[in-house]
Motif scaffolding. Structure first.
Motif, short mmCIF file in Angstrom:
data_model
loop_
_atom_site.label_atom_id
_atom_site.label_comp_id
_atom_site.label_asym_id
_atom_site.label_seq_id
_atom_site.Cartn_x
_atom_site.Cartn_y
_atom_site.Cartn_z
N PRO A 59 0.82 -1.21 0.00
CA PRO A 59 0.00 0.00 0.00
C PRO A 59 0.86 1.26 0.00
N ALA A 60 0.31 2.32 -0.54
CA ALA A 60 1.05 3.58 -0.64
C ALA A 60 1.41 4.15 0.72
N GLN A 61 0.56 3.99 1.72
CA GLN A 61 0.78 4.63 3.02
C GLN A 61 0.63 3.69 4.20
N ASP A 62 0.82 2.39 4.02
CA ASP A 62 0.53 1.48 5.12
C ASP A 62 1.44 0.25 5.03
N GLN A 63 1.24 -0.68 5.96
CA GLN A 63 2.02 -1.91 6.01
C GLN A 63 1.67 -2.84 4.86
N MET A 64 2.63 -3.70 4.49
CA MET A 64 2.40 -4.69 3.46
C MET A 64 1.20 -5.54 3.84
N GLN A 65 0.37 -5.88 2.85
CA GLN A 65 -0.86 -6.62 3.08
C GLN A 65 -0.88 -7.90 2.26
N GLU A 66 -1.46 -8.94 2.82
CA GLU A 66 -1.75 -10.15 2.07
C GLU A 66 -3.23 -10.11 1.71
N VAL A 67 -3.53 -10.18 0.42
CA VAL A 67 -4.91 -10.17 -0.06
C VAL A 67 -5.16 -11.51 -0.73
N ARG A 68 -6.00 -12.32 -0.13
CA ARG A 68 -6.30 -13.65 -0.67
C ARG A 68 -7.36 -13.54 -1.77
N LEU A 69 -7.42 -14.52 -2.62
CA LEU A 69 -8.40 -14.52 -3.70
C LEU A 69 -9.83 -14.51 -3.19
N ASP A 70 -10.04 -14.97 -1.95
CA ASP A 70 -11.39 -14.92 -1.38
C ASP A 70 -11.69 -13.57 -0.71
N ASN A 71 -10.82 -12.56 -0.96
CA ASN A 71 -10.96 -11.19 -0.48
C ASN A 71 -10.59 -10.99 0.99
N THR A 73 -8.06 -10.12 3.91
CA THR A 73 -6.85 -9.31 3.93
C THR A 73 -6.27 -9.31 5.34
N ARG A 74 -4.91 -9.35 5.40
CA ARG A 74 -4.24 -9.25 6.70
C ARG A 74 -2.91 -8.54 6.53
N CYS A 75 -2.44 -7.88 7.59
CA CYS A 75 -1.14 -7.20 7.58
C CYS A 75 -0.03 -8.23 7.67
N ILE A 76 1.09 -7.90 7.05
CA ILE A 76 2.28 -8.75 7.15
C ILE A 76 3.32 -7.98 7.94
N GLY A 77 3.78 -8.56 9.03
CA GLY A 77 4.78 -7.90 9.86
C GLY A 77 4.19 -6.72 10.60
N SER A 78 4.97 -6.16 11.48
CA SER A 78 4.47 -5.06 12.29
C SER A 78 4.82 -3.70 11.72
N ASN A 79 5.87 -3.65 10.88
CA ASN A 79 6.28 -2.35 10.35
C ASN A 79 6.86 -2.46 8.95
N VAL A 80 6.37 -3.40 8.16
CA VAL A 80 6.87 -3.59 6.81
C VAL A 80 6.15 -2.64 5.88
#
Length: 166
Positions: A59-71, A73-80
């Protein structure tokens, strides 16, 4: 779709495309060139990769996200918080522009290795990884491409400006 910022292969027939000005991932058919599905997100994005049935999105202004095909979403790491990402299985590879380094983590955010060499890699940008886990990174300021081995401990300059090194 204005301002395309990232593309990744999903399968032999589909690529995923993101834009920094839209909050979604477009799945595009390679045969028709048209979006066959749109996955909505809550953020504008810059970089993405696809692994194990999910997108890893920067994301442009946030932590890296995992977006699954079933929609889901969860954050990856605490400050990535990064722009360029590549993946291989459970491993994620990304550049840290501010420290001129490359980091390999697992999807839980645990650091597997960090590579830093200010002399040979300055201003890291684009990144990709091969099927063996070798990482290839563009040095924007150093004007080169380097290869980093699977341990993150050894590297080789492959390309400088217009001159191949092998």
């Amino acid at each position: 779709m204005p301002s395309i910022h990232g593309v990744t292969c999903v399968d032999n027939d589909t690529v995923a495309v993101i834009s920094a000005s839209e909050r979604n991932i477009h799945l595009v058919s390679l045969k028709s060139g048209k979006a066959v599905r749109i996955i909505k997100t809550n953020f504008f994005s810059h970089g993405l990769t696809f692994t194990e049935e999910s997108f890893i999105v920067c994301p442009a202004q946030d932590q890296m996200q995992e977006v699954r095909l079933d929609n889901n979403t969860r954050c990856i790491g605490s400050n990535v918080l990064e722009t360029y990402v590549a993946s291989l299985g459970n491993a994620l590879f990304f550049v840290k522009k501010d420290t001129h380094s490359v980091v390999c983590i697992n999807k839980n955010g645990d650091i597997l290795w960090t590579f830093t060499n200010d002399t040979d890699l300055s201003g890291p940008r684009c990144i990709t990884v091969d099927e063996h886990g070798n990482t290839f990174v563009v040095g924007y300021n150093s004007n080169n491409v380097i290869a980093i081995d699977t341990s993150g401990k050894q590297h080789k300059i492959l390309f400088i400006r217009n001159r191949l090194m092998w």
